[in-house]
Design a protein around this motif. Sequence first.
Motif, PDB file in Angstrom:
ATOM      1  N   ASP A  46      64.488 -45.169 -76.120  1.00  0.00           N
ATOM      2  CA  ASP A  46      65.427 -44.668 -76.868  1.00  0.00           C
ATOM      3  C   ASP A  46      66.006 -45.907 -77.718  1.00  0.00           C
ATOM      4  OD1 ASP A  46      66.858 -46.042 -74.668  1.00  0.00           O
ATOM      5  OD2 ASP A  46      68.598 -44.792 -75.288  1.00  0.00           O
ATOM      6  N   THR A  52      64.313 -41.544 -78.913  1.00  0.00           N
ATOM      7  CA  THR A  52      63.154 -40.989 -78.315  1.00  0.00           C
ATOM      8  C   THR A  52      62.067 -40.068 -79.313  1.00  0.00           C
ATOM      9  OG1 THR A  52      64.193 -40.807 -76.361  1.00  0.00           O
ATOM     10  CG2 THR A  52      62.203 -39.311 -76.589  1.00  0.00           C
ATOM     11  N   CYS A  99      64.807 -42.283 -69.313  1.00  0.00           N
ATOM     12  CA  CYS A  99      65.947 -41.610 -70.274  1.00  0.00           C
ATOM     13  C   CYS A  99      67.311 -42.330 -70.012  1.00  0.00           C
ATOM     14  CB  CYS A  99      65.899 -40.120 -69.687  1.00  0.00           C
ATOM     15  SG  CYS A  99      67.109 -39.000 -70.541  1.00  0.00           S
ATOM     16  N   PHE A 127      65.293 -34.180 -72.947  1.00  0.00           N
ATOM     17  CA  PHE A 127      64.352 -35.182 -72.818  1.00  0.00           C
ATOM     18  C   PHE A 127      63.144 -34.709 -71.698  1.00  0.00           C
ATOM     19  CE2 PHE A 127      62.480 -38.854 -70.769  1.00  0.00           C
ATOM     20  CZ  PHE A 127      62.523 -39.691 -71.587  1.00  0.00           C
ATOM     21  N   ASP A 178      69.505 -42.554 -78.420  1.00  0.00           N
ATOM     22  CA  ASP A 178      69.727 -40.820 -78.678  1.00  0.00           C
ATOM     23  C   ASP A 178      71.225 -40.685 -78.789  1.00  0.00           C
ATOM     24  OD1 ASP A 178      66.808 -40.555 -78.785  1.00  0.00           O
ATOM     25  OD2 ASP A 178      66.729 -40.358 -76.633  1.00  0.00           O
TER      26      ASP A 178
END
Length: 386
Positions: A247, A251, A271, A279, A365
């Motif tokens: 990220d 992403t 993530c 995700f 993100d």
Amino acid sequence: MIIRDFTDNDLYKFSVMNAIQKKFPDAEVVYRFVNRGETAFPEGFGEALRREVDAMRTLFLTDTAEQFMRRRCYYFDNVFFDLLKGFRFNPAEVSVVQDGGRLEVEVRGLWYRTVLWEVPLMAMISELYYRMTGATPAADAEDRAREKARRFVEINAELSEFGTRRRFSFDIQDRVIGILKECMPRVLNGTSNVYMAMRHDLIPMGTHPHEWFMYHGAHYGYRVANEQAMENWVDVYDGYLGIALTDTFTTADFFKSFSTKYAKLFDGLRCDSGDPFDFTERALRYYQMHRIDAKKKTVVYSDSLDLETIARIKSHVAGRLHDVYGVGTFLTNDVGVKPLNIVIKLFEVKPKGETDFLPVVKLSDSPGKYTGDPDEIDLCKRLLKF
């Protein structure tokens, strides 16, 4: 002295240090402290922090720590261990200024050296703040840790402890890890802290940080940053430490560079911001599109996790891929005080041959987590077309 051992640091700082000294040994950088929570620091805090920073010059890699790292961190070569054995922190690389309740910290120097300052500095700032404000851990702090361990086992959530940077104290982190190992050995994968891993005979966990990708953005350009960063990482580690951080420039942009080659080479993804459910579906679609069995790939979820969030993610994943959870502040600073909302981020870099420092950015993100010069952030977004 708050930092008591050279290895009281997260593995990813050592792993990226190794990659830096192999790929960019002459690069210079600037890190800065970001007080996201706008915490007011008490009078005298800057001087106390300065003393802690100066004391870091006495630390070195002990023979015991070297033996542990050689056994557990088998992906490091002899040259790197020779570098670590001769390494000493240089406090002159760190400036500390306090103006009223406002704290400014900057780290400046060669990247392969200054990279080791981030995590100890954050741990020092956090613990020192609680000491100087008279905070004490709640009487039921250990009971809270035991209850969490029971719940992790109950939902069968594989856990890695990631709590060094914003811990209440060294002692609290040490006690929490001991409780986790005692109560949930089957689902505790390890800890990001190398010294804690050595104390508790666990596996040090971690791969690479955002700054690895941020530097590549400034050095090579944002359009090729993700691909070049992954290629250089593979060149250094030959497939080890294979969880890719997605990220840095969002992403969505990462997956444009995550070719079948990298999808097969890397063990999985991390993530660290945004919606974990979106995700998960994106990763599953991607692996399916490239004819890769997602059940053989790992996703490490690591964004501000608590038990409720982990339970929801695990239910959503439902065994469709290998899910692992990196949990930090929720474990090492759930003692009845408000955790500090602080970070130390890379802000400028100077690759070999450049005459001036170049700005770096991190988008993530979650727009609220953007860091860097606003004009450079805007440029990055325009180049990446979002």
